[in-house]
Scaffold this active site. Structure first.
Site, PDB file in Angstrom:
ATOM      1  N   TRP A   1     -22.443  18.551  16.629  1.00  0.00           N
ATOM      2  CA  TRP A   1     -22.909  17.236  16.186  1.00  0.00           C
ATOM      3  C   TRP A   1     -21.852  16.700  15.239  1.00  0.00           C
ATOM      4  CZ3 TRP A   1     -27.658  14.672  17.068  1.00  0.00           C
ATOM      5  CH2 TRP A   1     -28.620  15.397  17.786  1.00  0.00           C
TER       6      TRP A   1
ATOM      7  N   CYS B   1       0.828  -1.213   0.000  1.00  0.00           N
ATOM      8  CA  CYS B   1       0.000   0.000   0.000  1.00  0.00           C
ATOM      9  C   CYS B   1       0.856   1.254   0.000  1.00  0.00           C
ATOM     10  CB  CYS B   1      -0.892   0.054   1.223  1.00  0.00           C
ATOM     11  SG  CYS B   1      -1.439  -1.553   1.798  1.00  0.00           S
TER      12      CYS B   1
END
Lengths: 452, 452
Positions: A438, A43
């Site tokens: 939030w 990766c």
């Protein structure tokens, strides 16, 4: 003495070998590797191409010497060319062509994947690369850093994970890059609307995007080098081509041996990574299919994190312990410059195909509190099942660190069968430098509620 | 006409009022606010002091005018001084001292919290501040930006969340800062070993730390201004003192009215935010106690994110819908310069006190793949119950963005009752720019396994 034969010395094979040898020091663990390198971070290859990782050896988690110091018998340059499950043996071939038979008590298959290379005319030219192995990538890096004749223009064929990571790599190198894909948007593992956001960001960052067109040919110059990529819609001159068209399981010898594989060609195992119907053969990593917990079937999802986890599970089981790999839900993350993107679960298309009646909600928010400096922007999309509210998928694209990794919250919610309402109530961390009041994943879930 | 009276116009009260008015446009919603400001981001105050948030008005999520445009009758400068549950009315007092009685059908209490100010001699001096309200913080910002006579040295008393955020704020301003706390390490909501890591980072970043000493007195100069803080161990000269000793629920009038409160003085409600045994009285935010899912009791945990969520739940219920606030597990996050820290669940001390037999594991990893540029460093600690392996808590401290917010993965795991083993298998996102192959929270969980 018990003898373990491991085929392949990367994430899955080497993890398994390490686990086994650590627990069973008296066992013989032989690891065959056709190349010269062990335990490399596949990766990380795009970041080596980008120049962010300056040296090849930084990508090596454990050298052959380090494996040997732990008692693993590493055989480099040695390819396993056949498996005989009845005789419990493999045929190996060394670089000088010598073949021999090696018996095993337990066989571990960690042969990984191979890049897909469709028969595009001209695609065998020496300046057409894939980014898959250390030597192959070394060759690419050599071309990029060749004084005097380094390429100025590159074409990447394929806009999946490796493709867009290569686009970033070329941006980092200051090389003009065009990304070509047959699909009308990059990253088909995302919904088209999210892909469109990515495409816009890529274009803004200077990546030339040629989507919705099929590659016909790699045009060669008189010396036999690629000088352009031709599609059904245009001609893209370049001095370098990277093919990033995905990978397929490297399971030729396994299939020849009659081992069970799925539609992708990936080996089929149980949750302990034991190959189905073969008590002394095990497999893990990019060469296997993995159970998808939402699709309720096995899929081929080659990722280093799965390979490591499966290799560990496999090793524990071979060593006589009990461990299971619980499956996947398709979580993934990457970036192209300032576009950070992540996904988990199902896309709208996958959900429909799997028979789910799904509803989706998408919100745009800041990444941290909106009144902080550089609050960033992120788009968070969530999918849930109509009626039950069960979360099915999530996708994020954001322009600063801290946006995309939030997919893990959605992954955990989907993993455990949360409804959208369950997620709105969860106690997530909040402070102005880290999140709006939030969390955006909760804002997205809340937005879903009236539609369920 | 149904009349809703809301006491307090910040996170909880204003969220509730907005939800109610949006769903019940024909209802009268009156919101009393003793100050002049509505819906301000209290958590953002330290960043205003730091100069990161340049203007006060950026912290205002919704002005009185905006609330009024949505049909909410905002009464500024109007303090509610009494509640009469039997008569379903409140007594309000305007700034000119006029009192009147206002009836309600449903009462919403969102009175928030008040800073704790112990009777330290000298602590009433004008240059001894708390960071709690907009006007009070404006006064502090004025002192810091006063040309010619801005303070050069500040003392922060208290090394909890606000205290260490103020330390960062003074660092940002280039003001020498000393943090004093009675405890031997900062952040007692973390384990001492994690607090020690934070203390070291704070010291490295130039914060003078005076821990393990009790404040005796604020020493005043002839003009009555604080000129030093005296502890039982030393004298700390300064031109400015900030008291950051926590907050307590602002529930004086609620207690006088006989409403039920817990040990902290916070109102006791059910999961719908209805005050116990009072069908027409509701409360949310920093003035209530909240159910802790691991401790199985209510606690006072004042946080803007809870206040917003509870306000929404409250509003939905008052408007005739059904919603619940599912409780908390103590998730929190903050930073001091390059020290980013977060926590969830129980500390070792809390777990022991709650009767859990807990085991802990701590790992140090990079924040992203170790071979990437600036991979960072993070310490991840997890706690689980011996025998069952059920996760009980987690703490993270790391030196770059992307470390601390990972606490949400642990929070989700604890929220849903994961064991350490469950967590090791979860499908979390991985790519080199975002994470090591194994997410550090999974590495920590894996490290726990042999000890369970």
């Amino acid at each position: 003495m018990t003898r373990i034969v491991v085929i392949g010395a990367d994430a899955a094979g080497a993890s398994a070998a390490s686990q086994i040898k650590r627990r069973r020091t008296d066992w013989e663990v032989v690891m065959f590797e056709r190349g010269q390198i062990t335990s490399y971070a596949a990766c990380g290859l795009p970041y080596w191409v980008a120049g962010q990782v300056p040296r090849q050896d930084m990508l090596i988690a454990r050298t052959p010497r380090q494996h040997r110091a732990r008692g693993i018998d590493v055989r480099l340059g040695t390819e396993v060319v056949g498996i005989d499950p009845r005789a419990s043996s493999v045929t190996v071939r060394t670089q000088d062509g010598q073949e021999s038979i090696e018996g095993y008590d337990q066989l571990v298959i960690g042969t990984g994947a191979l890049p897909v290379r469709p028969p595009i005319p001209g695609s065998q030219a020496p300046n057409v690369a894939t980014v898959h192995t250390v030597p192959g990538t070394q060759d690419l890096v050599d071309q990029l850093t060749r004084s005097g004749s380094a390429p100025r223009r590159a074409v990447v064929v394929g806009a999946g994970f490796i493709g867009i990571e290569m686009a970033e790599a070329f941006l980092d190198r200051g090389i003009a890059v065009t990304v070509i894909d047959q699909a009308t948007h990059p990253m088909v593992s995302f919904d088209p609307d999210m892909g469109a956001v990515l495409a816009e960001s890529m274009a803004d960052q200077g990546v030339a995007c040629a989507f919705g067109q099929a590659v016909r040919e790699v045009e060669l110059d008189e010396a036999g080098l690629a000088q352009a990529v031709l599609t059904d819609a245009g001609r893209y001159p370049c001095e370098l081509v990277v093919l990033a068209l995905g990978v397929r399981p490297n399971t030729g010898i396994a299939i020849e041996a009659g081992l069970p594989v799925g539609d992708s060609g990936g080996l089929l195992t149980d949750r302990r990574q034991q190959v189905r119907d073969h008590e002394d053969i095990w497999a893990a990593g990019d060469c296997v299919e993995t159970y998808h917990r939402l699709l309720r079937t096995t899929v081929h999802m080659p990722l280093g994190t799965h390979a490591n986890k499966q290799g560990r599970v496999l090793g524990l089981n071979v060593a006589g312990e009990y461990a299971t790999f619980p499956g996947i839900i398709g979580t993934a993350i990457t970036k192209v410059g300032t576009a950070h993107l992540s996904r988990t679960g199902l896309t709208e298309a996958q959900a429909a195909q799997a028979g789910f009646d799904a509803v989706a909600a998408k919100v745009q928010t800041s990444v941290i509190a909106g009144y902080m400096p550089n609050p960033g922007r992120m788009i968070t999309k969530v999918l849930a099942e109509r009626g039950t509210g069960r979360l099915l998928g999530g996708q994020i694209i954001g322009d600063r660190v801290g946006a995309a990794k939030r997919i893990d919250t959605l992954a955990m919610a989907i993993w455990t069968g949360f409804t959208a309402e369950d997620l709105t109530g969860a106690d997530l961390s909040y402070a102005p430098p880290f999140s709006p009041t939030w969390d955006p994943v909760q804002t997205a879930a809340r937005r879903l509620l009236p539609t369920i």
